[in-house]
Design a protein around this motif. Structure first.
Motif, mmCIF file in Angstrom:
data_model
loop_
_atom_site.group_PDB
_atom_site.id
_atom_site.type_symbol
_atom_site.label_atom_id
_atom_site.label_comp_id
_atom_site.label_asym_id
_atom_site.label_seq_id
_atom_site.Cartn_x
_atom_site.Cartn_y
_atom_site.Cartn_z
ATOM 1 N N MET A 57 -2.382 10.426 8.033
ATOM 2 C CA MET A 57 -3.298 10.570 9.123
ATOM 3 C C MET A 57 -4.754 10.053 8.709
ATOM 4 S SD MET A 57 -2.353 12.516 12.330
ATOM 5 C CE MET A 57 -3.295 11.699 13.643
ATOM 6 N N VAL A 58 -5.305 10.686 8.000
ATOM 7 C CA VAL A 58 -6.391 10.725 6.769
ATOM 8 C C VAL A 58 -6.542 9.547 6.220
ATOM 9 C CG1 VAL A 58 -8.109 11.281 5.226
ATOM 10 C CG2 VAL A 58 -7.259 13.574 6.972
ATOM 11 N N GLU A 59 -5.208 9.442 5.520
ATOM 12 C CA GLU A 59 -5.285 8.165 4.277
ATOM 13 C C GLU A 59 -4.491 7.130 5.196
ATOM 14 O OE1 GLU A 59 -5.795 8.295 1.436
ATOM 15 O OE2 GLU A 59 -6.444 10.712 2.037
ATOM 16 N N PHE A 60 -4.427 6.652 5.910
ATOM 17 C CA PHE A 60 -3.899 5.386 6.867
ATOM 18 C C PHE A 60 -4.699 5.186 7.899
ATOM 19 C CE2 PHE A 60 -1.883 3.068 10.777
ATOM 20 C CZ PHE A 60 -0.920 2.417 9.826
ATOM 21 N N GLU A 61 -5.428 6.347 8.282
ATOM 22 C CA GLU A 61 -7.230 5.788 8.822
ATOM 23 C C GLU A 61 -7.939 5.213 7.860
ATOM 24 O OE1 GLU A 61 -10.409 7.756 11.748
ATOM 25 O OE2 GLU A 61 -10.199 8.215 9.465
ATOM 26 N N LYS A 62 -7.955 5.530 6.252
ATOM 27 C CA LYS A 62 -8.667 4.590 5.856
ATOM 28 C C LYS A 62 -8.257 3.116 5.634
ATOM 29 C CE LYS A 62 -10.215 8.491 2.793
ATOM 30 N NZ LYS A 62 -9.740 9.127 1.943
ATOM 31 N N VAL A 63 -6.968 2.868 5.509
ATOM 32 C CA VAL A 63 -6.054 2.210 5.875
ATOM 33 C C VAL A 63 -6.736 0.515 6.483
ATOM 34 C CG1 VAL A 63 -3.973 0.887 5.327
ATOM 35 C CG2 VAL A 63 -4.571 2.126 4.048
ATOM 36 N N CYS A 64 -6.733 1.362 8.129
ATOM 37 C CA CYS A 64 -6.957 0.705 8.990
ATOM 38 C C CYS A 64 -7.881 -0.398 9.291
ATOM 39 C CB CYS A 64 -6.305 1.649 10.642
ATOM 40 S SG CYS A 64 -3.972 1.889 10.369
ATOM 41 N N LEU A 65 -8.699 0.507 8.639
ATOM 42 C CA LEU A 65 -10.140 0.611 8.432
ATOM 43 C C LEU A 65 -10.690 -1.126 7.944
ATOM 44 C CD1 LEU A 65 -11.600 4.168 9.616
ATOM 45 C CD2 LEU A 65 -11.810 2.494 11.032
ATOM 46 N N ARG A 66 -9.631 -0.586 6.611
ATOM 47 C CA ARG A 66 -10.314 -1.619 5.914
ATOM 48 C C ARG A 66 -9.481 -3.177 5.786
ATOM 49 N NH1 ARG A 66 -7.832 0.852 1.915
ATOM 50 N NH2 ARG A 66 -5.984 -0.449 1.447
ATOM 51 N N GLU A 67 -8.390 -2.512 6.363
ATOM 52 C CA GLU A 67 -7.211 -4.469 7.090
ATOM 53 C C GLU A 67 -7.587 -4.337 7.859
ATOM 54 O OE1 GLU A 67 -5.458 -5.273 4.479
ATOM 55 O OE2 GLU A 67 -5.954 -3.659 2.783
ATOM 56 N N LYS A 68 -8.005 -3.866 8.808
ATOM 57 C CA LYS A 68 -8.277 -4.380 10.325
ATOM 58 C C LYS A 68 -7.230 -4.983 10.936
ATOM 59 C CE LYS A 68 -13.196 -4.409 9.546
ATOM 60 N NZ LYS A 68 -13.254 -3.483 8.812
ATOM 61 N N PRO A 69 -5.675 -4.617 11.306
ATOM 62 C CA PRO A 69 -5.121 -4.560 12.014
ATOM 63 C C PRO A 69 -5.225 -5.586 13.196
ATOM 64 C CG PRO A 69 -3.921 -3.129 11.385
ATOM 65 C CD PRO A 69 -5.726 -3.303 11.140
ATOM 66 N N ILE A 128 0.799 -1.657 -0.229
ATOM 67 C CA ILE A 128 -0.170 -0.087 0.141
ATOM 68 C C ILE A 128 0.744 1.147 -0.142
ATOM 69 C CG2 ILE A 128 -1.589 1.343 1.095
ATOM 70 C CD1 ILE A 128 -2.154 -1.411 2.442
ATOM 71 N N ASN A 129 -0.137 2.395 -0.855
ATOM 72 C CA ASN A 129 1.377 3.488 -0.680
ATOM 73 C C ASN A 129 0.442 4.784 -0.405
ATOM 74 O OD1 ASN A 129 2.951 5.789 -1.625
ATOM 75 N ND2 ASN A 129 4.068 4.792 -2.713
ATOM 76 N N LEU A 130 0.546 5.485 0.638
ATOM 77 C CA LEU A 130 -0.482 6.336 0.876
ATOM 78 C C LEU A 130 -0.252 7.832 0.295
ATOM 79 C CD1 LEU A 130 -0.452 6.495 4.633
ATOM 80 C CD2 LEU A 130 -1.772 5.099 2.994
ATOM 81 N N GLU A 131 1.606 7.847 -0.702
ATOM 82 C CA GLU A 131 1.411 8.690 -1.729
ATOM 83 C C GLU A 131 1.556 9.750 -1.490
ATOM 84 O OE1 GLU A 131 -0.104 7.784 -4.992
ATOM 85 O OE2 GLU A 131 1.355 6.399 -5.688
ATOM 86 N N VAL A 132 1.636 10.302 0.293
ATOM 87 C CA VAL A 132 1.463 11.941 0.291
ATOM 88 C C VAL A 132 2.024 13.095 0.252
ATOM 89 C CG1 VAL A 132 0.500 10.524 3.024
ATOM 90 C CG2 VAL A 132 2.478 11.155 3.243
ATOM 91 N N GLN A 144 2.297 17.705 5.936
ATOM 92 C CA GLN A 144 2.579 16.222 5.820
ATOM 93 C C GLN A 144 1.339 15.408 6.976
ATOM 94 O OE1 GLN A 144 6.440 15.040 6.625
ATOM 95 N NE2 GLN A 144 6.456 14.328 3.891
ATOM 96 N N THR A 145 1.254 15.555 8.855
ATOM 97 C CA THR A 145 1.486 14.763 8.984
ATOM 98 C C THR A 145 -0.101 14.595 9.398
ATOM 99 O OG1 THR A 145 2.850 15.182 10.782
ATOM 100 C CG2 THR A 145 0.825 14.377 11.785
ATOM 101 N N ALA A 146 -0.596 15.317 8.480
ATOM 102 C CA ALA A 146 -2.937 15.083 8.697
ATOM 103 C C ALA A 146 -2.802 14.443 7.266
ATOM 104 C CB ALA A 146 -3.456 16.966 8.328
ATOM 105 N N LYS A 147 -2.029 14.439 6.036
ATOM 106 C CA LYS A 147 -2.018 14.043 5.065
ATOM 107 C C LYS A 147 -2.662 12.073 5.438
ATOM 108 C CE LYS A 147 -0.898 16.971 1.879
ATOM 109 N NZ LYS A 147 -0.123 17.115 0.673
#
Length: 369
Positions: A77-89, A60-64, A72-75
């Motif tokens: 967080m926004v994109e990584f939240e989507k990954v966490c919700l999808r992947e449920k690690p 997965i590449n968030l390409e921020v 940079q930090t905000a971008k």
């Protein structure tokens, strides 16, 4: 157990590579994905390191991309939240101290996901360093804190972290160095560039405190030019440093195309190329963090042009000399090294190439409970 491994900048890749390799020994117990935030996105500054280190391409590449620290930090967080919700690690692993480290830690913890920090507990005590803020925020939130030395353990305990969270495992950067040292010997830059082993120095210089002030940068370049009259200095220049030198009218200090004299500027190098040079260098001059550790293991004298270090073990046991950015102190230290006036360094405990194995073993043991 599902794990998301986070990288964002070149030092992260060097730390994550051996962890991924260690996880691959347990395919039935660990399902892991590599997430690249895209914090470093230039080919030479990022992608080539995956090739050098034998790492898989990111899942997965968030390409921020770039931006201010806040942007940079905000971008991320926004994109990584989507990954966490999808992947449920079950676990997120972060390394080092870049914006990606802090941003992904905060995001995961807000979602109730456990986080492990590799290279926890390092402290410079300098709140002017963005990395120090990232380290402090990350460590206070994490469930697993993997440390490189006794200083890091002591820092965490003094800050009130429970002993049960702290695991002294050693240094994954050194795992990577030891795995690739033989391959780096074969790179051949020294011969191609007409250099002699132990007949040159290498340089990195990029911190804002050193390059964003024309007086400070000019003074350091004067000192480095002085040293280079006795010992050529190879300088894979950071884009930020090149930009500031041009802006301040200091580009005349740089030469290219002749590696046998002066302050010789190159484009950023890959991991194996730069390791090859540092292995063969008489001394290293830097304002980075990881080089202080690598030179300690390589037994190469290192002049660190900073007023503080989060890696004091390299000064206590290793070959690192902390001199600040005073040109006179840089010159004095270089002259002592070149005259042979320096103590013999030692390699710190558990910097033995097995830190990643210890990390994975702890996670398997404790997360199975």
């Amino acid at each position: 157990m599902k794990i998301l491994n986070i990288v964002g900048a070149r030092p992260n890749f060097m730390k994550m590579a051996p962890i991924i390799e260690a996880m691959n020994a347990y395919p039935e117990q660990i399902n892991h994905l590599l997430v690249h935030t895209g914090q470093h996105y230039d080919e030479k500054m990022s992608s080539s390191f995956f090739v050098d280190l034998g790492m898989p391409r990111p899942d997965i590449n968030l390409e921020v991309g770039s931006g201010s620290h806040a942007e940079q930090t905000a971008k991320i967080m926004v994109e990584f939240e989507k990954v966490c919700l999808r992947e449920k690690p079950d676990l997120v692993i972060v390394v080092g101290d870049v914006n990606s480290t802090m941003a992904c830690t905060i995001t995961a913890k807000k979602l109730g996901i456990q986080v492990a920090h590799v290279e926890a507990g390092l402290r410079s005590r300098d709140m002017g360093m963005p990395e120090e803020i990232n380290r402090l925020c990350t460590d206070v939130l994490c469930d697993f804190l993997f440390t490189t030395d006794h200083f890091a353990d002591e820092n965490l305990l003094a800050e009130g972290v429970g002993q049960e969270k702290i695991h002294f495992v050693g240094n994954v950067m050194i795992d990577t160095l030891l795995r690739h040292r033989e391959k780096a010997k074969e790179v051949g830059l020294v011969d191609r560039w007409g250099l002699k082993p132990k007949g040159f120095a290498t340089l990195t210089l990029h911190r804002p405190s050193n390059v964003d002030d024309p007086v400070v940068l000019g003074g350091l370049l004067e000192a480095l030019a002085d040293i280079s009259r006795q010992l050529p200095i190879i300088f894979p220049i950071h884009p930020r440093t090149r930009k500031m030198a041009e802006q301040f009218g200091l580009s005349h200090f740089f030469s290219s195309g002749d590696a046998v004299s002066g302050l010789w500027v190159t484009e950023p190098l890959g991991y194996l190329e730069f390791l090859h040079l540092n292995m063969n260098a008489r001394l290293v001059l830097t304002d980075s963090g990881g080089l202080q550790e690598e030179t300690t293991v390589l037994g190469v004298p290192c002049i660190t042009m900073r007023n503080n270090t989060e890696r004091p073990i390299t000064c206590e046991l290793g070959t690192n000399f902390l001199v600040g950015n005073d040109p006179a102190r840089v010159l004095e230290c270089a002259r002592k090294i070149l005259s042979g006036d320096l103590p013999q360094g030692r390699v710190p405990d558990r910097w033995d190439g097995r830190a990643a194995e210890r990390i994975v073993r702890v996670l398997l043991d404790e997360m199975a409970c």
